[in-house]
Design an enzyme around this catalytic site. Structure first.
Site, PDB file in Angstrom:
ATOM      1  N   HIS A  90     -24.441  26.139 -21.358  1.00 33.08           N
ATOM      2  CA  HIS A  90     -24.176  27.499 -21.816  1.00 33.08           C
ATOM      3  C   HIS A  90     -22.834  28.017 -21.325  1.00 33.08           C
ATOM      4  O   HIS A  90     -22.241  28.910 -21.910  1.00 33.08           O
ATOM      5  CB  HIS A  90     -25.260  28.458 -21.318  1.00 33.08           C
ATOM      6  CG  HIS A  90     -26.652  28.028 -21.665  1.00 33.08           C
ATOM      7  ND1 HIS A  90     -27.085  27.949 -22.956  1.00 33.08           N
ATOM      8  CD2 HIS A  90     -27.697  27.646 -20.892  1.00 33.08           C
ATOM      9  CE1 HIS A  90     -28.360  27.541 -22.970  1.00 33.08           C
ATOM     10  NE2 HIS A  90     -28.737  27.347 -21.734  1.00 33.08           N
ATOM     11  N   HIS A 115     -18.914  32.151 -13.371  1.00 31.31           N
ATOM     12  CA  HIS A 115     -18.898  31.434 -14.645  1.00 31.31           C
ATOM     13  C   HIS A 115     -18.104  32.258 -15.652  1.00 31.31           C
ATOM     14  O   HIS A 115     -17.726  33.399 -15.374  1.00 31.31           O
ATOM     15  CB  HIS A 115     -20.334  31.207 -15.139  1.00 31.31           C
ATOM     16  CG  HIS A 115     -21.075  32.478 -15.383  1.00 31.31           C
ATOM     17  ND1 HIS A 115     -21.869  33.073 -14.436  1.00 31.31           N
ATOM     18  CD2 HIS A 115     -21.096  33.300 -16.458  1.00 31.31           C
ATOM     19  CE1 HIS A 115     -22.360  34.186 -14.924  1.00 31.31           C
ATOM     20  NE2 HIS A 115     -21.908  34.358 -16.154  1.00 31.31           N
ATOM     21  N   HIS A 117     -17.248  33.373 -19.949  1.00 30.76           N
ATOM     22  CA  HIS A 117     -17.668  33.510 -21.350  1.00 30.76           C
ATOM     23  C   HIS A 117     -16.402  33.521 -22.206  1.00 30.76           C
ATOM     24  O   HIS A 117     -15.404  34.123 -21.818  1.00 30.76           O
ATOM     25  CB  HIS A 117     -18.458  34.808 -21.555  1.00 30.76           C
ATOM     26  CG  HIS A 117     -19.723  34.857 -20.745  1.00 30.76           C
ATOM     27  ND1 HIS A 117     -20.937  34.425 -21.221  1.00 30.76           N
ATOM     28  CD2 HIS A 117     -19.951  35.280 -19.476  1.00 30.76           C
ATOM     29  CE1 HIS A 117     -21.866  34.575 -20.285  1.00 30.76           C
ATOM     30  NE2 HIS A 117     -21.295  35.092 -19.209  1.00 30.76           N
ATOM     31  N   GLU A 129     -17.820  39.470 -23.160  1.00 30.68           N
ATOM     32  CA  GLU A 129     -19.145  40.025 -23.453  1.00 30.68           C
ATOM     33  C   GLU A 129     -19.091  41.539 -23.473  1.00 30.68           C
ATOM     34  O   GLU A 129     -19.580  42.174 -24.403  1.00 30.68           O
ATOM     35  CB  GLU A 129     -20.148  39.540 -22.400  1.00 30.68           C
ATOM     36  CG  GLU A 129     -20.349  38.034 -22.446  1.00 30.68           C
ATOM     37  CD  GLU A 129     -21.726  37.625 -21.980  1.00 30.68           C
ATOM     38  OE1 GLU A 129     -21.992  37.774 -20.769  1.00 30.68           O
ATOM     39  OE2 GLU A 129     -22.522  37.167 -22.822  1.00 30.68           O
ATOM     40  N   HIS A 142     -17.392  36.167 -14.705  1.00 30.80           N
ATOM     41  CA  HIS A 142     -18.459  36.849 -13.969  1.00 30.80           C
ATOM     42  C   HIS A 142     -18.635  36.227 -12.589  1.00 30.80           C
ATOM     43  O   HIS A 142     -18.815  35.014 -12.479  1.00 30.80           O
ATOM     44  CB  HIS A 142     -19.787  36.751 -14.729  1.00 30.80           C
ATOM     45  CG  HIS A 142     -19.829  37.581 -15.972  1.00 30.80           C
ATOM     46  ND1 HIS A 142     -20.717  37.352 -17.007  1.00 30.80           N
ATOM     47  CD2 HIS A 142     -19.088  38.647 -16.344  1.00 30.80           C
ATOM     48  CE1 HIS A 142     -20.515  38.251 -17.958  1.00 30.80           C
ATOM     49  NE2 HIS A 142     -19.528  39.049 -17.594  1.00 30.80           N
ATOM     50  N   THR A 224     -26.870  38.578 -18.773  1.00 28.29           N
ATOM     51  CA  THR A 224     -26.538  38.504 -20.200  1.00 28.29           C
ATOM     52  C   THR A 224     -27.091  37.234 -20.839  1.00 28.29           C
ATOM     53  O   THR A 224     -26.781  36.944 -21.992  1.00 28.29           O
ATOM     54  CB  THR A 224     -25.014  38.573 -20.417  1.00 28.29           C
ATOM     55  OG1 THR A 224     -24.393  37.429 -19.819  1.00 28.29           O
ATOM     56  CG2 THR A 224     -24.433  39.838 -19.820  1.00 28.29           C
TER      57      THR A 224
END
Ligand code: NAG
Length: 363
Positions: A90, A115, A117, A129, A142, A224
């Site tokens: 992910h 991590h 996104h 996000e 994040h 999230t």
């Protein structure tokens, strides 16, 4: 308005998810038949009323003078042990040492992992996000911390009230390479496929942060990703960081969400959740600025804690202090840090993964 009435329902929440047969329990995606609109079938909290990410409407933000500047603790003291970089299908996760932490919220938080996104590079489609006034940034970093004053480890903390604090950093592209991000991007190829892990050289995590940590948007929200626990104090920095176009491209094209054995390779892209309704929340702002949702709960919590007795809040400095050495900060940091990805599942609490054969030692 009855603030306490607003606050109490939140305190009663604890994150739960439905236990399904082992083979399927962890499987979810961003789109398709187990995509975000289906998450709540398996993870009920994903349809809760305090979900993340959100759109921050800056005109609705309120300055909250009670919010303190955030102080990263030990971020620059990376030590000699390599970091672990992990492709969980992910996102790419980097575990953080447990001496890293965060001061400035009503409790001391211990770092767990960070991590990213990102999008797919389609023009007009960002990959962050959180959005600001409806505008998406190119990517979002994040940094996940857990409340080590109240809870023994992240797996317990993530299911409990005020269990997590996540720093959100919006990433935009600019002209120049950002050397700090190369400490991650240069090694993505070592964990190209889902479930691969690699050691990477430790580096100064503070270099990833924007300069101004005094202005941030604060609200109470959730993970999230499933199980979407509504246990997160969010702090989204107002200042953005910049990476080059080439660096963004590397982030967007280096990783697969598919496993090494799978015949069809799936690029890991667009790993972002849609923005969620604010509902009754207010974004509180920051030392300097507080947006509607989060701040309210923080203020209430502050009031409750102050009444309750021992609050560290009132001794917080009003300016950003020098990061404190580990020995001075907390003896609670001796807790064993748990290797739990943000996308935890009902089985994740007790599993500590051993280095796999795909693990590569740093030369
Ligand atoms: C986390 O702490 C709880 C409560 O002390 C404990 O039951 C659980 O086993 C711990 N989890 C891990 C992964 O150590």
């Amino acid at each position: 308005m009855d603030l306490v009435a607003l606050f109490l329902p939140l305190t009663l929440l604890s994150c739960q998810w439905i236990v399904v047969p082992a083979a399927e329990e962890t499987y979810w995606t961003y789109t398709g038949s187990v995509g975000q609109s289906q998450w709540s079938e398996y993870f009920p909290e994903c349809s809760g009323s305090a979900q993340s990410p959100v759109d921050v409407e800056t005109s609705q933000c309120k300055h909250d003078p009670t919010l303190a500047p955030l102080t990263p603790l030990g971020y620059s003291q990376h030590g000699n042990q390599p970091f672990t970089l992990y492709n969980n299908g992910h996102t790419v996760v980097i575990d953080l040492p447990d001496w890293m932490g965060l001061r400035g919220l009503p409790w001391l938080f211990t770092a767990a992992q960070m991590h990213l996104h990102w999008g797919s590079g389609d023009p007009g489609h960002g990959g962050s996000e959180h959005t600001i006034n409806g505008q998406r940034a190119d990517a979002e970093l994040h940094l996940v911390h857990y409340n080590s004053e109240l809870y023994p480890n992240i797996s317990t903390a993530m299911t409990q009230e005020n269990g997590l604090a996540v720093l959100g950093i919006l990433v935009e592209t600019g002209q120049e390479d950002n050397q700090a991000f190369d400490n991650i991007l240069d090694y993505l190829g070592r964990a190209r496929h889902a479930d691969q892990k690699a050691f990477i050289p430790a580096f100064d995590v503070e270099g990833l942060l924007p300069r101004n940590l005094g202005r941030y948007y604060s609200y109470k929200g959730s993970l999230t990703t499933p199980p979407c626990c509504q246990t997160v104090l969010w702090a989204l920095f107002q200042e953005r960081v910049h990476i080059s176009q080439a660096q963004l491209l590397k982030l967007q094209t280096s990783l697969y969400s598919s496993g090494a054995e799978e015949p069809q390779r799936m690029l890991l892209q667009d790993n972002l959740r849609s923005t969620q309704p604010l509902n009754q929340r207010v974004t509180a702002i920051v030392v300097g600025v507080m947006c509607g949702c989060v701040g309210l709960a923080v203020i209430i919590r502050f009031i409750i804690k102050t009444i309750g007795s021992t609050s560290s809040w009132d001794v917080l400095p009003s300016i950003r202090p020098t990061p404190v050495q580990r020995a001075n900060t907390s003896d609670k940091r001796t807790e064993q840090k748990q290797d739990v990805p943000l996308s935890c599942t009902s089985g994740a609490g007790g599993t500590k993964e051993e280095p796999s054969s795909s693990l590569q030692a740093e030369p």
